[in-house]
Design a protein around this motif. Structure first.
Motif, PDB file in Angstrom:
ATOM      1  N   SER A   1       0.815  -1.220   0.000  1.00  0.00           N
ATOM      2  CA  SER A   1       0.000   0.000   0.000  1.00  0.00           C
ATOM      3  C   SER A   1       0.845   1.266   0.000  1.00  0.00           C
ATOM      4  O   SER A   1       0.353   2.344  -0.349  1.00  0.00           O
ATOM      5  CB  SER A   1      -0.942   0.008   1.203  1.00  0.00           C
ATOM      6  OG  SER A   1      -0.206  -0.037   2.428  1.00  0.00           O
ATOM      7  N   ALA A   2       2.126   1.158   0.379  1.00  0.00           N
ATOM      8  CA  ALA A   2       3.012   2.330   0.433  1.00  0.00           C
ATOM      9  C   ALA A   2       3.893   2.443  -0.804  1.00  0.00           C
ATOM     10  O   ALA A   2       4.763   3.314  -0.872  1.00  0.00           O
ATOM     11  CB  ALA A   2       3.888   2.270   1.680  1.00  0.00           C
ATOM     12  N   LEU A   3       3.665   1.593  -1.807  1.00  0.00           N
ATOM     13  CA  LEU A   3       4.538   1.534  -2.976  1.00  0.00           C
ATOM     14  C   LEU A   3       4.535   2.855  -3.749  1.00  0.00           C
ATOM     15  O   LEU A   3       3.494   3.349  -4.160  1.00  0.00           O
ATOM     16  CB  LEU A   3       4.069   0.407  -3.902  1.00  0.00           C
ATOM     17  CG  LEU A   3       4.994   0.055  -5.063  1.00  0.00           C
ATOM     18  CD1 LEU A   3       6.335  -0.450  -4.550  1.00  0.00           C
ATOM     19  CD2 LEU A   3       4.336  -0.988  -5.967  1.00  0.00           C
ATOM     20  N   LYS A   4       5.741   3.418  -3.958  1.00  0.00           N
ATOM     21  CA  LYS A   4       5.884   4.698  -4.656  1.00  0.00           C
ATOM     22  C   LYS A   4       6.637   4.582  -5.976  1.00  0.00           C
ATOM     23  O   LYS A   4       6.401   5.377  -6.886  1.00  0.00           O
ATOM     24  CB  LYS A   4       6.599   5.712  -3.752  1.00  0.00           C
ATOM     25  CG  LYS A   4       5.827   6.092  -2.500  1.00  0.00           C
ATOM     26  CD  LYS A   4       6.580   7.151  -1.699  1.00  0.00           C
ATOM     27  CE  LYS A   4       5.789   7.555  -0.460  1.00  0.00           C
ATOM     28  NZ  LYS A   4       6.511   8.616   0.317  1.00  0.00           N
TER      29      LYS A   4
ATOM     30  N   PHE B   1      -3.735  -0.695 -11.523  1.00  0.00           N
ATOM     31  CA  PHE B   1      -2.970   0.324 -10.802  1.00  0.00           C
ATOM     32  C   PHE B   1      -3.849   1.163  -9.881  1.00  0.00           C
ATOM     33  O   PHE B   1      -3.336   1.851  -8.994  1.00  0.00           O
ATOM     34  CB  PHE B   1      -2.220   1.209 -11.794  1.00  0.00           C
ATOM     35  CG  PHE B   1      -1.034   0.521 -12.424  1.00  0.00           C
ATOM     36  CD1 PHE B   1       0.166   0.404 -11.746  1.00  0.00           C
ATOM     37  CD2 PHE B   1      -1.125  -0.036 -13.682  1.00  0.00           C
ATOM     38  CE1 PHE B   1       1.252  -0.249 -12.302  1.00  0.00           C
ATOM     39  CE2 PHE B   1      -0.049  -0.690 -14.260  1.00  0.00           C
ATOM     40  CZ  PHE B   1       1.145  -0.800 -13.564  1.00  0.00           C
ATOM     41  N   GLY B   2      -5.142   1.101 -10.085  1.00  0.00           N
ATOM     42  CA  GLY B   2      -6.049   1.812  -9.194  1.00  0.00           C
ATOM     43  C   GLY B   2      -5.998   1.308  -7.770  1.00  0.00           C
ATOM     44  O   GLY B   2      -6.477   1.983  -6.847  1.00  0.00           O
ATOM     45  N   ARG B   3      -5.388   0.145  -7.561  1.00  0.00           N
ATOM     46  CA  ARG B   3      -5.231  -0.420  -6.220  1.00  0.00           C
ATOM     47  C   ARG B   3      -3.884  -0.064  -5.609  1.00  0.00           C
ATOM     48  O   ARG B   3      -3.567  -0.494  -4.495  1.00  0.00           O
ATOM     49  CB  ARG B   3      -5.391  -1.936  -6.270  1.00  0.00           C
ATOM     50  CG  ARG B   3      -6.774  -2.386  -6.717  1.00  0.00           C
ATOM     51  CD  ARG B   3      -6.857  -3.880  -6.912  1.00  0.00           C
ATOM     52  NE  ARG B   3      -6.617  -4.615  -5.666  1.00  0.00           N
ATOM     53  CZ  ARG B   3      -6.621  -5.942  -5.583  1.00  0.00           C
ATOM     54  NH1 ARG B   3      -6.847  -6.676  -6.660  1.00  0.00           N
ATOM     55  NH2 ARG B   3      -6.393  -6.541  -4.425  1.00  0.00           N
ATOM     56  N   LEU B   4      -3.107   0.736  -6.323  1.00  0.00           N
ATOM     57  CA  LEU B   4      -1.759   1.112  -5.862  1.00  0.00           C
ATOM     58  C   LEU B   4      -1.645   2.636  -5.881  1.00  0.00           C
ATOM     59  O   LEU B   4      -0.797   3.209  -6.554  1.00  0.00           O
ATOM     60  CB  LEU B   4      -0.702   0.462  -6.766  1.00  0.00           C
ATOM     61  CG  LEU B   4      -0.701  -1.074  -6.778  1.00  0.00           C
ATOM     62  CD1 LEU B   4       0.149  -1.601  -7.930  1.00  0.00           C
ATOM     63  CD2 LEU B   4      -0.207  -1.632  -5.447  1.00  0.00           C
ATOM     64  N   ARG B   5      -2.485   3.295  -5.147  1.00  0.00           N
ATOM     65  CA  ARG B   5      -2.689   4.742  -5.268  1.00  0.00           C
ATOM     66  C   ARG B   5      -1.503   5.588  -4.825  1.00  0.00           C
ATOM     67  O   ARG B   5      -1.471   6.787  -5.096  1.00  0.00           O
ATOM     68  CB  ARG B   5      -3.927   5.162  -4.462  1.00  0.00           C
ATOM     69  CG  ARG B   5      -5.238   4.550  -4.945  1.00  0.00           C
ATOM     70  CD  ARG B   5      -5.627   5.068  -6.319  1.00  0.00           C
ATOM     71  NE  ARG B   5      -6.923   4.593  -6.753  1.00  0.00           N
ATOM     72  CZ  ARG B   5      -8.070   5.247  -6.594  1.00  0.00           C
ATOM     73  NH1 ARG B   5      -8.061   6.428  -5.982  1.00  0.00           N
ATOM     74  NH2 ARG B   5      -9.203   4.745  -7.024  1.00  0.00           N
ATOM     75  N   ALA B   6      -0.526   5.007  -4.126  1.00  0.00           N
ATOM     76  CA  ALA B   6       0.592   5.807  -3.615  1.00  0.00           C
ATOM     77  C   ALA B   6       1.711   5.987  -4.641  1.00  0.00           C
ATOM     78  O   ALA B   6       2.655   6.744  -4.400  1.00  0.00           O
ATOM     79  CB  ALA B   6       1.163   5.180  -2.344  1.00  0.00           C
TER      80      ALA B   6
ATOM     81  N   LEU C   1      -4.367   3.459 -14.610  1.00  0.00           N
ATOM     82  CA  LEU C   1      -3.299   4.458 -14.558  1.00  0.00           C
ATOM     83  C   LEU C   1      -3.843   5.852 -14.273  1.00  0.00           C
ATOM     84  O   LEU C   1      -3.179   6.672 -13.643  1.00  0.00           O
ATOM     85  CB  LEU C   1      -2.506   4.470 -15.872  1.00  0.00           C
ATOM     86  CG  LEU C   1      -1.323   3.495 -15.966  1.00  0.00           C
ATOM     87  CD1 LEU C   1      -1.836   2.067 -16.151  1.00  0.00           C
ATOM     88  CD2 LEU C   1      -0.389   3.862 -17.105  1.00  0.00           C
ATOM     89  N   GLU C   2      -5.051   6.110 -14.731  1.00  0.00           N
ATOM     90  CA  GLU C   2      -5.639   7.443 -14.532  1.00  0.00           C
ATOM     91  C   GLU C   2      -5.977   7.713 -13.071  1.00  0.00           C
ATOM     92  O   GLU C   2      -6.163   8.864 -12.668  1.00  0.00           O
ATOM     93  CB  GLU C   2      -6.903   7.595 -15.385  1.00  0.00           C
ATOM     94  CG  GLU C   2      -8.106   6.821 -14.927  1.00  0.00           C
ATOM     95  CD  GLU C   2      -8.080   5.335 -15.293  1.00  0.00           C
ATOM     96  OE1 GLU C   2      -9.032   4.621 -14.905  1.00  0.00           O
ATOM     97  OE2 GLU C   2      -7.107   4.893 -15.943  1.00  0.00           O
ATOM     98  N   ALA C   3      -6.002   6.668 -12.242  1.00  0.00           N
ATOM     99  CA  ALA C   3      -6.364   6.811 -10.828  1.00  0.00           C
ATOM    100  C   ALA C   3      -5.176   7.151  -9.946  1.00  0.00           C
ATOM    101  O   ALA C   3      -5.344   7.392  -8.744  1.00  0.00           O
ATOM    102  CB  ALA C   3      -7.025   5.530 -10.327  1.00  0.00           C
ATOM    103  N   LEU C   4      -3.968   7.185 -10.524  1.00  0.00           N
ATOM    104  CA  LEU C   4      -2.765   7.424  -9.724  1.00  0.00           C
ATOM    105  C   LEU C   4      -2.571   8.919  -9.494  1.00  0.00           C
ATOM    106  O   LEU C   4      -1.760   9.574 -10.144  1.00  0.00           O
ATOM    107  CB  LEU C   4      -1.546   6.818 -10.430  1.00  0.00           C
ATOM    108  CG  LEU C   4      -1.592   5.308 -10.647  1.00  0.00           C
ATOM    109  CD1 LEU C   4      -0.369   4.823 -11.405  1.00  0.00           C
ATOM    110  CD2 LEU C   4      -1.711   4.567  -9.311  1.00  0.00           C
ATOM    111  N   SER C   5      -3.280   9.452  -8.535  1.00  0.00           N
ATOM    112  CA  SER C   5      -3.300  10.902  -8.305  1.00  0.00           C
ATOM    113  C   SER C   5      -1.990  11.453  -7.761  1.00  0.00           C
ATOM    114  O   SER C   5      -1.766  12.671  -7.787  1.00  0.00           O
ATOM    115  CB  SER C   5      -4.443  11.266  -7.354  1.00  0.00           C
ATOM    116  OG  SER C   5      -4.296  10.603  -6.104  1.00  0.00           O
ATOM    117  N   GLU C   6      -1.101  10.570  -7.254  1.00  0.00           N
ATOM    118  CA  GLU C   6       0.199  11.006  -6.746  1.00  0.00           C
ATOM    119  C   GLU C   6       1.301  10.855  -7.792  1.00  0.00           C
ATOM    120  O   GLU C   6       2.453  11.227  -7.545  1.00  0.00           O
ATOM    121  CB  GLU C   6       0.576  10.201  -5.504  1.00  0.00           C
ATOM    122  CG  GLU C   6      -0.398  10.327  -4.343  1.00  0.00           C
ATOM    123  CD  GLU C   6      -0.533  11.765  -3.875  1.00  0.00           C
ATOM    124  OE1 GLU C   6       0.512  12.448  -3.747  1.00  0.00           O
ATOM    125  OE2 GLU C   6      -1.673  12.200  -3.636  1.00  0.00           O
TER     126      GLU C   6
END
Length: 237
Positions: free
Chosen positions: A85-88, A101-106, A121-126
């Motif tokens: 969950s902390a994957l950057k 990737f929507g499940r990997l938001r960080a 990919l579009e859900a990766l707000s960070e």
């Protein structure tokens, strides 16, 4: 990467000082324990460094990881990544099942080898940095490619589209690099896609033309290097 063996284990320390431990199949449990002992930021693996797994299940033992990089791999199961969950910082070659990737938001930095089964990919707000490799759909177009609007740095390598048409608007984009896209004929769409772009680099794209006219319509552009020609430099001002 600068991979060295430290005792029994492979270790890499990146420019930011992040420590990653290599995962080797013949001592898998020991490598996982070493990553725990070192409080490693990341793990990596490749067949050339002893990684022969067809799954990433071991990642469930390392839920605090912020960085993973696996290359030249052929994976049957990638569900282990969803434990991070902390994957950057993320990179895995495309011979694998699709990833949501929507499940990997960080995620902040993503090296993405095109896999048509991927989503979210579009859900990766960070997401700040995205490197796209081998994007070669049958349509020869970026139409349908979803990218987070948060991206500031985008690099496109070995893609087959003839133009940038179809890319979503990227108002935060500051730097764009395009390399070895041999079908690419124009970057006209940049005016609408990336109105705030500051740096543009295009290399090994032999069919491209008209870039001079496009860059005149990009008021924030500080640097443009297209096909071995420096077209814009802040030093010219």
């Amino acid at each position: 990467m600068t991979i060295e063996r430290a005792g029994h284990f492979l270790v890499d320390v990146d420019l930011a000082g992040r420590v990653s431990v290599g995962i080797e199949t013949d001592q898998l449990l020991a490598c996982v324990q070493e990553a725990k002992n070192k409080k490693a930021d990341g793990v990596f693996g490749s067949p050339s460094f002893g990684f022969m797994q067809d799954n990433l299940d071991f990642l469930s033992e390392l839920p605090k990881l912020t960085k993973i990089w696996f290359w030249d791999v052929r994976l049957r199961d990638v569900t282990g990544v969803y434990e991070l969950s902390a994957l950057k910082h993320f990179g895995i070659h495309p011979k694998r099942p699709g990833i949501d990737f929507g499940r990997l938001r960080a995620i902040e930095e993503l090296v993405w080898e095109f896999n048509e089964k991927d989503s979210g990919l579009e859900a990766l707000s960070e997401l700040k940095m995205l490197h796209i490799w081998h994007f070669k759909p049958k349509s020869e177009s970026f139409a349908g490619l979803s990218v987070s609007t948060s991206v500031k740095q985008l690099q496109i390598n070995w893609a087959n589209p003839r133009s940038l048409d179809g890319l979503p608007a990227l108002p935060s984009l500051q730097r764009l690099e395009i390399h070895h896209c041999r079908n690419l004929e124009t970057v006209d769409a940049l005016v609408d896609i990336a109105p705030n772009i500051e740096h543009l680099v295009v290399s090994a794209c032999g069919k491209i033309s008209g870039a001079d006219a496009v860059i005149k319509k990009l008021p924030k552009l500080k640097h443009a290097y297209v096909q071995n020609k420096l077209l814009v430099s802040s030093e010219m001002a």
